[in-house]
Design an enzyme around this catalytic site. Structure first.
Site, PDB file in Angstrom:
ATOM      1  N   CYS A 174      51.772  62.840  67.504  1.00 55.07           N
ATOM      2  CA  CYS A 174      50.570  63.388  68.155  1.00 55.07           C
ATOM      3  C   CYS A 174      49.823  62.303  68.944  1.00 55.07           C
ATOM      4  O   CYS A 174      49.271  61.381  68.355  1.00 55.07           O
ATOM      5  CB  CYS A 174      49.684  63.995  67.068  1.00 55.07           C
ATOM      6  SG  CYS A 174      48.017  64.424  67.578  1.00 55.07           S
TER       7      CYS A 174
ATOM      8  N   CYS B  44      46.122  61.909  68.136  1.00 51.77           N
ATOM      9  CA  CYS B  44      45.996  61.305  66.805  1.00 51.77           C
ATOM     10  C   CYS B  44      46.098  59.785  66.903  1.00 51.77           C
ATOM     11  O   CYS B  44      45.344  59.057  66.260  1.00 51.77           O
ATOM     12  CB  CYS B  44      47.097  61.812  65.868  1.00 51.77           C
ATOM     13  SG  CYS B  44      47.094  63.593  65.582  1.00 51.77           S
TER      14      CYS B  44
END
Length: 103
Positions: free
Chosen positions: A28, A31
């Site tokens: 991600c 993230c």
């Protein structure tokens, strides 16, 4: 400091006070952008809250338990109870405000 934990470690945590859970995944992009920001915030708020990183791919049951549908998701617990959640990347000031208002 943000401590990376798994579901089994989470079950044994002392959840008194404020805990900040960062639900993320290695693939991600947002993230990865949030991780260093969360690290800075955790250092600034050391002693006021405990910060934990949880990989949703490795801990799907824990993600499901907290209603994580999108990542990154930051969940704030007070004495083990979910009190707030923020989804998506946010800059440091916004993340600091988000955690601070829940202290």
């Amino acid at each position: 400091m943000v401590k990376k934990i798994n579901q089994n470690e989470f079950k044994t945590l002392d959840k008194s006070g404020v805990s900040v859970l960062d639900f993320n995944a290695t693939w991600c992009g947002p993230c990865k952008m949030l991780a260093p920001v969360l690290e800075e915030v955790s250092e600034e708020l050391a002693g006021k809250a405990n910060f934990y990183s949880i990989d949703t791919d490795d801990n799907p049951d824990l993600a499901r338990e907290y209603g994580i549908m999108n990542i990154p998701a930051v969940v704030v617990l007070k004495d083990g109870e979910k009190v707030d959640m923020n989804v998506g990347f946010v800059p440091k000031e916004a993340l600091t405000d988000f955690v601070s208002k829940n202290l």
